[in-house]
Design an enzyme around this catalytic site. Structure first.
Site, PDB file in Angstrom:
ATOM      1  N   LYS A 119       0.883  -1.485   0.046  1.00 15.92           N
ATOM      2  CA  LYS A 119      -0.105  -0.048   0.098  1.00 15.92           C
ATOM      3  C   LYS A 119       0.935   1.298   0.045  1.00 15.92           C
ATOM      4  CE  LYS A 119      -3.517   2.811   0.166  1.00 15.92           C
ATOM      5  NZ  LYS A 119      -4.508   2.887   1.097  1.00 15.92           N
TER       6      LYS A 119
ATOM      7  N   CYS B 184      -3.786   9.611   2.280  1.00 14.71           N
ATOM      8  CA  CYS B 184      -2.809   8.566   1.764  1.00 14.71           C
ATOM      9  C   CYS B 184      -1.743   9.145   1.262  1.00 14.71           C
ATOM     10  CB  CYS B 184      -3.625   7.383   0.692  1.00 14.71           C
ATOM     11  SG  CYS B 184      -4.746   6.301   1.612  1.00 14.71           S
TER      12      CYS B 184
END
Length: 401
Positions: free
Chosen positions: A204, A258
């Site tokens: 990720k 993010c």
């Protein structure tokens, strides 16, 4: 393995609430947990506290069916999903305090055979930290399935992508991986890919760092184009006609929960070996400061020519188009800085109704009153607006034909 029927989701934000509502629609009994009482109350009324297409219908249906309930405390369940924020401390040091707190909160409720999943994007090693914290709380983790499955959804398309996107699952043991994969395969149509916990965590971070690096290239290119007096939008369109070139669109910086955060997790752990990733973060941060200086210079020129301070319309506060999410938003940062530095700002954000720091104005009214119009976010509402007699600074391509 037994069928999992109950799920406890800790954190009812942009990931936790959509995930809980989706699971409830698949006939799981979902107990949602959030530390904010008003959030809990809103959800229990079948309403939502965030903007996300289709989410309101999912939540309303889930609550009305009795499959989704919210509370400020966890309860026993077959599956526990931790979906809490993972920001950073001063100096971009990773902050997993919310993950640790969530783990301690569920510790009294977990039991043999439970699956404990970390969905929060986290530094490498955080899933093993969950195991460590549970052990410290007196839990026999040898009888649990602990894994990481990072969320991979795009705000604005979350309900669709939760189902359609491939998922990565990494357990702290192969058995944990298998058990967690089996759970996700009950509601994910995409492939559910197996690995270990650390690789899942790094995957990720890698995805978001890749995006950050590519955005940095576009942002640096836009700064150079301004220096060379070249239209960056035309240049990128022309360059992208090459069959193996795909330059992204520049903006006022990079925001969100993010891409603006996760690369620092790698840089913090990787040190001097994370050269490109660190530089990309610095470029994208600099682009925001560069934009502020461009706006200030335009305002100063106006003041010198007109004998009064300029009114500046800041068009957009969200971190990307057509959402209400302000987390790590460079547009919000720019607007705050301009106001702090004494500029007269008019704030437009069509996706929120109010803000504690600014009066949110209608776009037409703000443009009418403004001397300088600054596009910070390419919201669809801004496309096609015709402006006459005002200086326009477009950092996100709204006016690009």
């Amino acid at each position: 393995m037994k069928q999992n029927k109950t799920v406890c989701v800790v954190g009812l934000g942009y990931i936790g609430l959509p995930t809980g509502a989706l699971l409830a629609s698949r006939n799981y009994k979902v107990h949602g947990v959030d530390v904010v009482q008003s959030t809990v109350d809103t959800i229990n009324r079948g309403e939502i506290h965030i903007v996300e297409p289709e989410l309101d219908a999912f939540v309303r249906s889930a609550v009305n069916s009795g499959n989704l309930k919210a509370d400020t405390k966890p309860t026993e369940a077959d599956v526990f999903i931790i979906a809490v924020p993972t920001p950073f401390h001063e100096g971009y040091v990773p902050n997993i305090d919310y993950v640790v707190s969530a783990t301690k909160a569920i510790a009294p409720y977990v039991k043999e055979g439970n699956i404990v999943i970390l969905e929060s994007t986290s530094p490498v090693g955080t899933t093993h930290k969950i195991e460590e914290v549970l052990k410290e709380e007196g839990v026999d983790t040898s009888k649990l399935y602990i894994a990481h499955c990072p969320e991979r959804v795009l705000p604005g398309q979350i309900m669709r992508e939760l189902v359609e996107n491939d998922r990565i699952v990494g357990g702290i043991t192969p058995e944990a991986t298998d058990a967690t994969v089996e759970f996700y395969e009950t509601f994910v149509n995409g492939s559910v890919l197996k690995t270990d916990a650390k690789t899942a965590e790094m995957a990720k971070l890698t995805e978001n760092s890749y995006r950050d690096v590519n955005i940095a290239f576009a942002n640096e290119l836009s700064i150079l184009c301004d220096k060379f007096e070249i239209n960056e939008w035309e240049l990128i369109e022309l360059a992208n006609r090459h069959p193996r070139v795909n330059i992204l669109q520049p903006g006022v910086g990079v925001g969100g929960h993010c891409i603006a955060v996760d690369p620092w997790f790698i840089v913090h752990a990787g040190g001097e070996d994370a050269k490109i990733i660190r530089t990309a973060r610095e470029v994208n941060t600099y682009k925001t400061e560069w934009a502020i200086e461009k706006i200030k210079n335009a305002a100063l020129t106006f003041e010198n020519e007109n004998g009064r301070k300029a009114k500046v319309a800041c068009m957009g506060l969200a971190f990307k188009p057509d959402i209400d999410d302000l987390r790590e938003s460079p547009a919000l940062y720019v607007t705050r800085r301009l106001k702090t530095d004494g500029m007269d700002v008019l704030v437009v954000e069509p996706n929120i109704h109010n803000h504690p720091e600014f009066e949110i104005m209608d776009d037409a009214k703000a443009i009418e009153e403004a001397d300088i119009v600054v596009y910070l976010v390419a919201h669809k509402q801004f496309k096609g607006i015709r402006i006459f007699g005002k200086e326009v600074l477009d950092f996100c391509g709204v006016t690009n034909k």
